[in-house]
Design a protein around this motif. Structure first.
Motif, PDB file in Angstrom:
ATOM      1  N   GLY A  13      41.185 -22.430 -13.229  1.00 41.18           N
ATOM      2  CA  GLY A  13      41.868 -22.130 -11.975  1.00 41.18           C
ATOM      3  C   GLY A  13      42.486 -23.368 -11.364  1.00 41.18           C
ATOM      4  O   GLY A  13      42.550 -24.424 -11.987  1.00 41.18           O
ATOM      5  N   SER A  14      42.923 -23.214 -10.126  1.00 36.31           N
ATOM      6  CA  SER A  14      43.532 -24.347  -9.426  1.00 36.31           C
ATOM      7  C   SER A  14      42.440 -25.189  -8.771  1.00 36.31           C
ATOM      8  O   SER A  14      41.300 -24.740  -8.580  1.00 36.31           O
ATOM      9  CB  SER A  14      44.510 -23.846  -8.371  1.00 36.31           C
ATOM     10  N   LYS A  70      49.876 -24.889  -6.146  1.00 42.16           N
ATOM     11  CA  LYS A  70      48.624 -24.145  -6.325  1.00 42.16           C
ATOM     12  C   LYS A  70      48.901 -22.825  -7.046  1.00 42.16           C
ATOM     13  O   LYS A  70      48.130 -22.416  -7.913  1.00 42.16           O
ATOM     14  CB  LYS A  70      47.972 -23.892  -4.968  1.00 42.16           C
ATOM     15  N   ASP A  74      47.164 -21.600 -10.358  1.00 41.19           N
ATOM     16  CA  ASP A  74      46.415 -20.336 -10.390  1.00 41.19           C
ATOM     17  C   ASP A  74      46.897 -19.426 -11.514  1.00 41.19           C
ATOM     18  O   ASP A  74      46.103 -18.706 -12.125  1.00 41.19           O
ATOM     19  CB  ASP A  74      46.540 -19.596  -9.058  1.00 41.19           C
ATOM     20  N   ARG A  77      45.026 -19.740 -14.799  1.00 36.52           N
ATOM     21  CA  ARG A  77      43.590 -19.408 -14.871  1.00 36.52           C
ATOM     22  C   ARG A  77      43.314 -18.580 -16.120  1.00 36.52           C
ATOM     23  O   ARG A  77      44.025 -17.643 -16.434  1.00 36.52           O
ATOM     24  CB  ARG A  77      43.160 -18.638 -13.639  1.00 36.52           C
TER      25      ARG A  77
END
Length: 173
Positions: A13-14, A70, A74, A77
Motif C-alpha cells: 500500500g501507500s 498517494k 494505493d 497495493r
C-alpha cells in the motif's frame, strides 16, 4: 511468471501522502530487495526501480520512480515484485527458493504419493509447506525441516516427506 523470475516482495500500500509505498520483502536479508531493481510485476509488463527510504512496521517505506501521489501508490497495493533469477544469489545445497518448492509432488518414505505443495508459509519460525492432499481439496501443513522432509529433488519435481505424528489425517475405520 516464468521460472526465470522469483517473487521477492509485495507492495502492501501507500505510506504517507507523497507517493511512497510500503514494501514487504521476502528476501533472507530484507534490505536486499532494493539491490535487485528493476523489479517487475507478475505479468512482466511493468518495471519498478525501488529505493528504500526507511524501515517501517512490517517492511520498508520506499520510493518508486514515476509514483508521485498517494493515489498512485494505493493503486499498486497487492502488486507482487519479481526479480530475475540470475540476479539472486545461488543457494547452498540444502536451501531452496519458495518458488521452486511450489507444485512439487510430495511422497512419503514408502513411495506413496501424499499430495502436492500448494504454498510455502512462514509465520516467524520454520517454513511450513501447505500440502494439498491426494483425492480432494483438503490441505495440511508439513514443517519444512530436514527431519520432516529429508529429500528434495527439484529435477524430478518431488520431495520425500516423513511427516511428524498427527500431520496427516488418519484414515476412518
Amino acid at each position: 511468471m516464468s521460472e526465470n523470475h522469483i517473487c521477492v516482495g509485495v507492495i502492501s500500500g501507500s505510506y504517507g501522502v507523497h507517493g511512497e509505498v510500503r514494501v514487504k520483502s521476502f528476501c533472507a536479508v530484507p534490505e536486499d530487495i532494493e539491490t535487485y531493481s528493476p523489479l517487475s510485476d507478475e505479468t512482466g509488463t511493468r518495471a519498478f526501480t525501488l529505493a528504500i527510504l526507511r524501515p517501517v512496521k512490517s517492511g520498508f517505506s520506499a520510493r518508486i520512480a514515476d509514483i508521485a501521489t498517494k493515489e498512485e501508490a494505493d493503486a499498486l497495493r497487492g502488486t507482487r515484485l519479481f526479480a530475475r533469477r540470475a540476479q539472486l544469489p545461488s543457494l547452498p545445497d540444502d536451501e531452496f527458493y519458495h518458488a521452486d518448492l511450489i507444485d512439487l509432488d510430495v511422497y512419503d518414505t514408502g513411495g506413496e504419493k501424499i499430495g502436492r505443495v500448494k504454498t510455502v508459509q512462514n509465520h516467524g519460525a520454520d517454513d511450513l509447506l501447505e500440502v494439498q492432499l491426494v483425492g480432494g481439496s483438503a490441505t495440511t501443513f508439513l514443517p519444512f525441516t530436514k527431519a520432516a522432509v529429508p529429500t528434495v529433488d527439484l529435477s524430478a519435481g518431488r520431495l520425500i516427506a516423513d511427516p511428524p505424528e498427527g500431520v496427516l489425517p488418519q484414515p476412518k475405520d
